[in-house]
Design a protein around this motif. Structure first.
Motif, mmCIF file in Angstrom:
data_model
loop_
_atom_site.group_PDB
_atom_site.id
_atom_site.type_symbol
_atom_site.label_atom_id
_atom_site.label_comp_id
_atom_site.label_asym_id
_atom_site.label_seq_id
_atom_site.Cartn_x
_atom_site.Cartn_y
_atom_site.Cartn_z
ATOM 1 N N UNK A 31 0.793 -1.230 0.000
ATOM 2 C CA UNK A 31 0.000 0.000 0.000
ATOM 3 C C UNK A 31 0.820 1.272 0.000
ATOM 4 N N UNK A 32 2.123 1.216 0.314
ATOM 5 C CA UNK A 32 2.881 2.458 0.413
ATOM 6 C C UNK A 32 4.373 2.163 0.411
ATOM 7 N N UNK A 33 5.123 3.025 -0.236
ATOM 8 C CA UNK A 33 6.585 3.016 -0.171
ATOM 9 C C UNK A 33 7.013 4.384 0.352
ATOM 10 N N UNK A 34 7.812 4.394 1.399
ATOM 11 C CA UNK A 34 8.212 5.643 2.046
ATOM 12 C C UNK A 34 9.654 5.980 1.666
ATOM 13 N N UNK A 35 9.857 6.974 0.810
ATOM 14 C CA UNK A 35 11.228 7.336 0.448
ATOM 15 C C UNK A 35 12.010 7.924 1.614
ATOM 16 N N UNK A 90 26.004 0.087 3.239
ATOM 17 C CA UNK A 90 26.729 -0.581 4.309
ATOM 18 C C UNK A 90 26.566 0.162 5.638
ATOM 19 N N UNK A 91 26.755 -0.589 6.713
ATOM 20 C CA UNK A 91 26.836 -0.030 8.059
ATOM 21 C C UNK A 91 25.584 0.737 8.466
ATOM 22 N N UNK A 92 24.438 0.113 8.279
ATOM 23 C CA UNK A 92 23.184 0.689 8.758
ATOM 24 C C UNK A 92 22.765 -0.019 10.047
ATOM 25 N N UNK A 101 17.101 8.025 4.397
ATOM 26 C CA UNK A 101 18.088 8.710 5.250
ATOM 27 C C UNK A 101 18.731 7.746 6.230
ATOM 28 N N UNK A 102 18.076 6.593 6.495
ATOM 29 C CA UNK A 102 18.644 5.570 7.372
ATOM 30 C C UNK A 102 19.357 4.472 6.578
ATOM 31 N N UNK A 103 19.525 4.678 5.264
ATOM 32 C CA UNK A 103 20.168 3.678 4.423
ATOM 33 C C UNK A 103 19.306 2.482 4.137
ATOM 34 N N UNK A 104 17.970 2.697 4.106
ATOM 35 C CA UNK A 104 17.021 1.601 3.939
ATOM 36 C C UNK A 104 16.083 1.862 2.773
#
Length: 257
Positions: A31-35, A62-64, A39-42
């Protein structure tokens, strides 16, 4: 105090295969993709579970924090318990109880009509505990992490109806239950040999870790309308464990008729 479970977040090495399994086996819809999670590398995708939500995040660099969590737990699994408070005052009281007991806030943000507070998973031991407040304050409607209200036409309860509970496993269920009670303000109850904390629409179950993966969000209790269909589709996707639950994204989904 009223706390509504609105969203569960899982973390995976690869996003799309997990989304494919969840939507096919459980009969739920993306239902949704959050751009904003970039900012958290995800990267992420949300799905409707009734009028609540299931999110999966996956690291894209890397390194999240998500990547480190995958390493610590040895693979995909539960990550966050995301809730909605009935007022900003109640949300802030939960935040303050955490701080008063030397429990860290991992991330927070205060906007005009939305306040987000993520309580640190190292201190809560088994999971992030996120408590949000927003306007309009509707436990079955507007939800900013899913884009407001644009998800309504994606609700499909023909197979999976809604959440009933969250299984939080550790080597010290009593101690962890007391910690979550201290922060949430809700009492620990003894029910059929388990320790429970009851939120408005779901129960947190604190159990002994027995799968070798240590503390974490090990499973979800879901009410279902089509158990046989879910089990058949789980067999097709190699997600079947037994007639009581399926395993997707390293998480046990307990099927409750």
């Amino acid at each position: 105090m009223t706390i509504q479970l609105r969203q569960i977040c899982l973390v995976a090495r690869k996003l799309q295969p997990v989304i494919d399994d969840l939507t096919y086996v459980l009969g739920i819809k993306s239902c949704f993709v959050d751009p904003g999670v970039g900012v958290f590398g995800l990267e992420n995708t949300l799905m409707c579970v009734g009028r609540n939500f299931l999110e999966v995040v996956a690291p894209v660099q890397e390194n999240t924090a998500g990547g480190r969590y995958l390493d610590r737990r040895g693979g995909d699994g539960g990550y966050m318990v995301i809730c909605q408070a009935s007022s900003k005052g109640e949300q802030q009281a939960i935040r303050q109880r955490a701080l008063d007991n030397a429990i860290r806030i991992a991330h927070e943000g205060d906007r005009t009509n939305w306040n987000i507070c993520q309580i640190h998973p190292r201190d809560m031991v088994v999971s992030f505990f996120e408590i949000d407040w927003m306007e309009p304050n509707d436990f079955t409607g507007w939800w900013m992490p899913a884009g407001g209200m644009q998800w309504e036409d994606k609700v499909d309860q023909s197979s999976t109806i809604d959440y009933l509970g969250v299984e939080l496993q550790s080597d010290d269920p009593a101690g962890i239950a007391d910690r979550w009670s201290l922060v949430s303000g809700e009492p620990v109850q003894h029910v059929d040999g388990e320790l429970h904390i009851c939120f408005n629409n779901a129960v947190l179950r604190f159990v002994q870790a027995t799968d070798g993966r240590g503390p974490g969000l090990g499973g979800l209790d879901i009410s279902v309308a089509d158990r046989n269909g879910i089990l058949e589709r789980a067999m097709e996707r190699d997600c079947y464990e037994n007639d009581s639950h399926v395993n997707i994204c390293g998480t046990r989904f307990y099927l409750k008729d």
